[in-house]
Design an enzyme around this catalytic site. Structure first.
Site, PDB file in Angstrom:
ATOM      1  N   LYS A 294      19.538  46.876  39.621  1.00 11.40           N
ATOM      2  CA  LYS A 294      19.359  47.347  41.350  1.00 11.40           C
ATOM      3  C   LYS A 294      20.284  47.172  42.165  1.00 11.40           C
ATOM      4  O   LYS A 294      21.584  46.638  42.830  1.00 11.40           O
ATOM      5  CB  LYS A 294      18.215  47.271  41.602  1.00 11.40           C
ATOM      6  CG  LYS A 294      18.441  48.030  43.192  1.00 11.40           C
ATOM      7  CD  LYS A 294      17.035  47.784  44.170  1.00 11.40           C
ATOM      8  CE  LYS A 294      17.093  46.016  44.741  1.00 11.40           C
ATOM      9  NZ  LYS A 294      16.224  45.649  45.293  1.00 11.40           N
ATOM     10  N   CYS A 371       4.249  63.693  56.986  1.00 10.98           N
ATOM     11  CA  CYS A 371       4.569  64.489  57.003  1.00 10.98           C
ATOM     12  C   CYS A 371       4.948  65.924  58.347  1.00 10.98           C
ATOM     13  O   CYS A 371       5.805  66.760  57.692  1.00 10.98           O
ATOM     14  CB  CYS A 371       4.007  65.517  56.053  1.00 10.98           C
ATOM     15  SG  CYS A 371       3.904  64.557  54.247  1.00 10.98           S
TER      16      CYS A 371
END
Length: 395
Positions: A294, A371
């Protein structure tokens, strides 16, 4: 002052005219015989006639009130069997009758009056508020669709993605990220280098920031980098600095002692092999102590402006699994990187990392994903997912 003049009563007036009336019998006020008369009739009547007159109204008053004929008392008519509401006995079974979509009323089913007009009108009156409410709700939904029409999910048939709605996911994330600032935008590794330093020093500082950012919040990394830059952060400065002093500057970065050791080993390699610069290939960067895939791919993009791979951290790893951007669940970020690079277009490799990292820091967080505010809540496979226990590497 004028003398009090005694007004003559009606009886006195009648007496002067010789019309004295002496009732011969007591007449009930209900007057069953129906011989009610007006008070004006008494003047013309003879004294021998027994009359009963109304003490309430005169003929003139009734005519003014629009009542030319006397109205007799009407007894209340008893309710007919159809008007009397049926009594429900306690021992009789009850049935449910659905009234609308949200209200349920319990009542007895009576076959002989269910289809009667009175029963039908009664049910219609009870249903009227519910029907009106449904009509109003339909009008509101219609207006919403006209103002903000639903966006059809975009499907790219040219890309063999695990989730065919990935393009719509990405567009919605771009929209959400354009309205909010995440820590990675202001304190990411690309913001940690000294803008006044030369290009070689800036590349080295980018690498140091990436090495410190592993499993550490951007705020903590940014503060540690500021402390190091106050000591003129360069390969030679870190090489000459005692490890105990370096550990003190890095604290409270996660695993700061191990990272201090890796930095000391890395600067020695850079001074001896790369002339105090950093390697320009992912393979050589990954060979440095404490540098993983990464860090290598992000460093190539930030320091060398070369896109060699997708930098997958814990945020990108988590979101890729939640959005089903991987064919099967992955356990490690490196597995996620390999799966993403197989299908995600190369033109998006440099954008997807900061985009998903910021989205994971603000909306789709590891502990309590928001959400309700997410534009992908209707097309996300993991919408309203239960919060998972926070792990140390989800920082």
């Amino acid at each position: 002052m004028a003398k009090n003049v005694k007004k003559l009563s009606l009886a006195n007036k009648l007496a002067k005219k010789g019309g004295v009336i002496t009732p011969t019998e007591t007449i009930n006020k209900q007057n069953p015989a129906g011989n009610l008369k007006d008070i004006e009739d008494l003047v013309q009547a003879s004294s021998s006639t027994s009359l009963y007159f109304s003490p309430i109204q005169t003929r003139k008053q009734r005519n003014l009130n629009g009542e030319p004929q006397r109205i007799t008392n009407i007894k209340s008519e008893p309710l007919s069997p159809t008007r009397v509401p049926p009594k429900i006995k306690k021992d009789e079974p009850l049935s449910r009758i659905a009234m609308g979509s949200a209200v349920v009323v319990k009542c007895k089913v009576i076959p002989d009056i269910v289809d009667s007009p009175i029963r039908t009108n009664h049910i219609k009156k009870e249903n009227e508020p519910l029907v009106k409410q449904e009509i109003i709700q339909e009008m509101i939904e219609k207006i919403k669709r006209e103002i903000d029409p639903p966006v059809e999910p975009q499907i790219n048939p040219d890309v063999n993605a695990p989730n065919p709605l990935w393009q719509q996911h990405l567009a919605n994330i771009r929209t959400m990220r354009s309205f909010m600032t995440a820590p990675v935008d202001t304190m990411g590794c690309h913001k940690c280098a000294d803008a006044t330093a030369d290009a070689k020093t800036q590349r080295f500082q980018n690498l140091v920031a990436l090495m410190l950012s592993s499993q550490t919040k951007d705020q903590t990394t940014f503060e540690a980098m500021n402390r190091l830059k106050e000591r003129d952060l360069s390969p030679q400065t870190l090489n000459d600095m005692p490890v105990e002093e370096l550990e003190g500057l890095l604290h409270p970065v996660s695993f700061y002692k191990n990272k201090a050791k890796y930095l000391k080993q890395t600067v020695q390699i850079l001074i001896e092999k790369y002339d105090s610069d950093i390697p320009d290939t992912p393979k050589e960067l990954k060979a440095l102590p404490g540098v993983g895939p990464k860090m290598a791919h992000i460093c190539m993009a930030v320091a060398w402006n070369k896109v060699t791979g997708i930098g997958v951290d814990v945020h990108v790893h988590r979101l890729s699994n939640r959005l089903k951007w991987v064919p099967r669940p992955t356990k490690e970020p490196e597995q996620t990187r390999v799966a993403l690079e197989k299908w995600l277009p190369y033109s998006l490799w440099s954008e997807v990392t900061p985009l998903l990292v910021g989205f994971g820091q603000t909306i789709c967080t590891p502990l309590k994903p928001n959400c309700r505010e997410c534009l992908n809540k209707d097309i996300c496979p993991s919408a309203n997912i239960e919060a998972q226990p926070k792990k140390k590497n989800d920082r």
